[in-house]
Design a protein around this motif. Structure first.
Motif, PDB file in Angstrom:
ATOM      1  N   LEU A   1       0.831  -1.212   0.000  1.00  0.00           N
ATOM      2  CA  LEU A   1       0.000   0.000   0.000  1.00  0.00           C
ATOM      3  C   LEU A   1       0.862   1.258   0.000  1.00  0.00           C
ATOM      4  N   GLY A   2       1.974   1.214   0.717  1.00  0.00           N
ATOM      5  CA  GLY A   2       2.876   2.365   0.753  1.00  0.00           C
ATOM      6  C   GLY A   2       3.480   2.655  -0.605  1.00  0.00           C
ATOM      7  N   THR A   3       3.905   1.613  -1.302  1.00  0.00           N
ATOM      8  CA  THR A   3       4.486   1.836  -2.632  1.00  0.00           C
ATOM      9  C   THR A   3       3.427   2.305  -3.617  1.00  0.00           C
ATOM     10  N   LEU A   4       2.204   1.794  -3.495  1.00  0.00           N
ATOM     11  CA  LEU A   4       1.115   2.256  -4.363  1.00  0.00           C
ATOM     12  C   LEU A   4       0.798   3.723  -4.086  1.00  0.00           C
ATOM     13  N   ALA A   5       0.770   4.101  -2.805  1.00  0.00           N
ATOM     14  CA  ALA A   5       0.524   5.504  -2.453  1.00  0.00           C
ATOM     15  C   ALA A   5       1.648   6.398  -2.966  1.00  0.00           C
ATOM     16  N   LEU A   6       2.876   5.927  -2.886  1.00  0.00           N
ATOM     17  CA  LEU A   6       4.020   6.701  -3.383  1.00  0.00           C
ATOM     18  C   LEU A   6       3.911   6.923  -4.887  1.00  0.00           C
ATOM     19  N   ARG A   7       3.525   5.893  -5.614  1.00  0.00           N
ATOM     20  CA  ARG A   7       3.345   6.044  -7.063  1.00  0.00           C
ATOM     21  C   ARG A   7       2.206   7.013  -7.373  1.00  0.00           C
ATOM     22  N   THR A   8       1.130   6.921  -6.609  1.00  0.00           N
ATOM     23  CA  THR A   8      -0.012   7.805  -6.835  1.00  0.00           C
ATOM     24  C   THR A   8       0.360   9.255  -6.515  1.00  0.00           C
ATOM     25  N   LEU A   9       1.118   9.450  -5.449  1.00  0.00           N
ATOM     26  CA  LEU A   9       1.532  10.811  -5.085  1.00  0.00           C
ATOM     27  C   LEU A   9       2.574  11.372  -6.043  1.00  0.00           C
ATOM     28  N   SER A  10       3.275  10.524  -6.737  1.00  0.00           N
ATOM     29  CA  SER A  10       4.309  11.015  -7.654  1.00  0.00           C
ATOM     30  C   SER A  10       3.703  11.700  -8.878  1.00  0.00           C
ATOM     31  N   LYS A  11       2.483  11.361  -9.251  1.00  0.00           N
ATOM     32  CA  LYS A  11       1.850  11.977 -10.418  1.00  0.00           C
ATOM     33  C   LYS A  11       1.591  13.475 -10.214  1.00  0.00           C
ATOM     34  N   PRO A  12       1.008  13.912  -9.080  1.00  0.00           N
ATOM     35  CA  PRO A  12       0.855  15.357  -8.885  1.00  0.00           C
ATOM     36  C   PRO A  12       2.204  16.089  -8.768  1.00  0.00           C
ATOM     37  N   ILE A  13       3.166  15.425  -8.187  1.00  0.00           N
ATOM     38  CA  ILE A  13       4.503  16.031  -8.085  1.00  0.00           C
ATOM     39  C   ILE A  13       5.087  16.206  -9.482  1.00  0.00           C
ATOM     40  N   ALA A  14       4.872  15.218 -10.334  1.00  0.00           N
ATOM     41  CA  ALA A  14       5.367  15.314 -11.708  1.00  0.00           C
ATOM     42  C   ALA A  14       4.681  16.442 -12.460  1.00  0.00           C
ATOM     43  N   SER A  15       3.377  16.613 -12.264  1.00  0.00           N
ATOM     44  CA  SER A  15       2.685  17.710 -12.965  1.00  0.00           C
ATOM     45  C   SER A  15       3.144  19.067 -12.436  1.00  0.00           C
ATOM     46  N   ARG A  16       3.420  19.155 -11.150  1.00  0.00           N
ATOM     47  CA  ARG A  16       3.949  20.412 -10.602  1.00  0.00           C
ATOM     48  C   ARG A  16       5.350  20.674 -11.170  1.00  0.00           C
ATOM     49  N   LEU A  17       6.144  19.635 -11.293  1.00  0.00           N
ATOM     50  CA  LEU A  17       7.468  19.760 -11.892  1.00  0.00           C
ATOM     51  C   LEU A  17       7.359  20.259 -13.327  1.00  0.00           C
ATOM     52  N   LYS A  18       6.361  19.766 -14.056  1.00  0.00           N
ATOM     53  CA  LYS A  18       6.140  20.232 -15.421  1.00  0.00           C
ATOM     54  C   LYS A  18       5.822  21.727 -15.451  1.00  0.00           C
ATOM     55  N   ARG A  19       4.964  22.180 -14.562  1.00  0.00           N
ATOM     56  CA  ARG A  19       4.578  23.608 -14.527  1.00  0.00           C
ATOM     57  C   ARG A  19       5.766  24.490 -14.165  1.00  0.00           C
ATOM     58  N   GLN A  20       6.548  24.054 -13.173  1.00  0.00           N
ATOM     59  CA  GLN A  20       7.657  24.861 -12.701  1.00  0.00           C
ATOM     60  C   GLN A  20       8.857  24.842 -13.652  1.00  0.00           C
ATOM     61  N   ALA A  21       8.907  23.841 -14.542  1.00  0.00           N
ATOM     62  CA  ALA A  21      10.059  23.679 -15.414  1.00  0.00           C
ATOM     63  C   ALA A  21      10.255  24.879 -16.337  1.00  0.00           C
ATOM     64  N   GLY A  22       9.185  25.447 -16.824  1.00  0.00           N
ATOM     65  CA  GLY A  22       9.309  26.550 -17.778  1.00  0.00           C
ATOM     66  C   GLY A  22       9.499  27.900 -17.135  1.00  0.00           C
ATOM     67  N   LEU A  23       9.399  28.020 -15.829  1.00  0.00           N
ATOM     68  CA  LEU A  23       9.440  29.329 -15.175  1.00  0.00           C
ATOM     69  C   LEU A  23      10.849  29.824 -14.856  1.00  0.00           C
ATOM     70  N   HIS A  24      11.759  28.956 -14.519  1.00  0.00           N
ATOM     71  CA  HIS A  24      13.104  29.364 -14.145  1.00  0.00           C
ATOM     72  C   HIS A  24      13.986  29.454 -15.396  1.00  0.00           C
ATOM     73  N   PRO A  25      14.658  30.604 -15.636  1.00  0.00           N
ATOM     74  CA  PRO A  25      15.390  30.822 -16.901  1.00  0.00           C
ATOM     75  C   PRO A  25      16.509  29.807 -17.151  1.00  0.00           C
ATOM     76  N   LYS A  26      17.360  29.532 -16.168  1.00  0.00           N
ATOM     77  CA  LYS A  26      18.471  28.600 -16.400  1.00  0.00           C
ATOM     78  C   LYS A  26      17.947  27.175 -16.602  1.00  0.00           C
ATOM     79  N   PHE A  27      16.977  26.808 -15.798  1.00  0.00           N
ATOM     80  CA  PHE A  27      16.392  25.481 -15.936  1.00  0.00           C
ATOM     81  C   PHE A  27      15.671  25.376 -17.277  1.00  0.00           C
ATOM     82  N   ARG A  28      15.047  26.463 -17.707  1.00  0.00           N
ATOM     83  CA  ARG A  28      14.350  26.498 -19.003  1.00  0.00           C
ATOM     84  C   ARG A  28      15.343  26.242 -20.139  1.00  0.00           C
ATOM     85  N   GLU A  29      16.517  26.887 -20.089  1.00  0.00           N
ATOM     86  CA  GLU A  29      17.538  26.661 -21.119  1.00  0.00           C
ATOM     87  C   GLU A  29      17.973  25.194 -21.141  1.00  0.00           C
ATOM     88  N   PHE A  30      18.147  24.638 -19.945  1.00  0.00           N
ATOM     89  CA  PHE A  30      18.561  23.247 -19.841  1.00  0.00           C
ATOM     90  C   PHE A  30      17.522  22.314 -20.457  1.00  0.00           C
TER      91      PHE A  30
END
Length: 170
Positions: free
Chosen positions: A8-37
């Motif tokens: 159950l813990g590993t399933l919850a971790l996988r489920t929680l990783s999806k919102p973290i991934a979408s937040r990572l997607k949103r934040q990826a384009g905002l920082h200039p150096k990270f955007r260049e990378f």
């Protein structure tokens, strides 16, 4: 009890990783150096996948590949990062499960080996005991034969013939 909780813990971790991934997607384009990378990462990925697709379909690979525009590159890279994050979390969960299973199997194997060793020692002890008993039986048979022959020789009837001995014994 521990196994269902871990699953159950590993399933919850996988489920929680999806919102973290979408937040990572949103934040990826905002920082200039990270955007260049991530733009350079997306361009490399685009060239690699386009070349690979051309080779698979048998098209010419020496043709120049047009780069992605910056917005589509950011979108592609952020999607790639999000998927990589989810994949890494799932991979880590699988590796954790395999290691946990291997430890459990190693404990079971160790227990089996201890039981096997105990049975082997018991077998050796019983074999030694059987050998001792065989020696004692042989010794007793030897003694009984010696006493039987000695008793026979001590019980002589001098001067009687063999038929008289047999008649007297009966």
């Amino acid at each position: 009890m521990v196994l269902p909780v871990i699953k159950l813990g590993t399933l919850a971790l996988r489920t929680l990783s999806k919102p973290i991934a979408s937040r990572l997607k949103r934040q990826a384009g905002l920082h200039p150096k990270f955007r260049e990378f991530i733009v350079s990462l997306a361009q490399v990925n685009h060239r690699f996948t386009t070349t690979l697709q051309r080779r698979i379909y048998g098209h010419a690979t020496d043709v120049e590949i047009r780069p992605l525009n910056e917005e589509s590159a950011v979108q592609a890279a952020s999607d790639l990062l999000g998927e990589m994050f989810i994949f890494l979390v799932a991979g880590a969960a699988v590796i954790f499960e395999v290691q946990r299973s291997a430890k459990s199997e190693a404990k079971k194997e160790e227990k089996r080996m201890k039981e096997f060793e105990a049975l082997r020692e018991r077998d050796e002890a019983l074999s030694k005991e059987v050998e001792q008993l065989k020696r004692k039986i042989m010794e007793l048979e030897k003694q009984s034969k010696q006493q039987g022959l000695t008793g026979f020789f001590n019980f002589r009837f001098f001067g009687q013939s063999g038929t008289e001995k047999s008649a007297q014994a009966a």
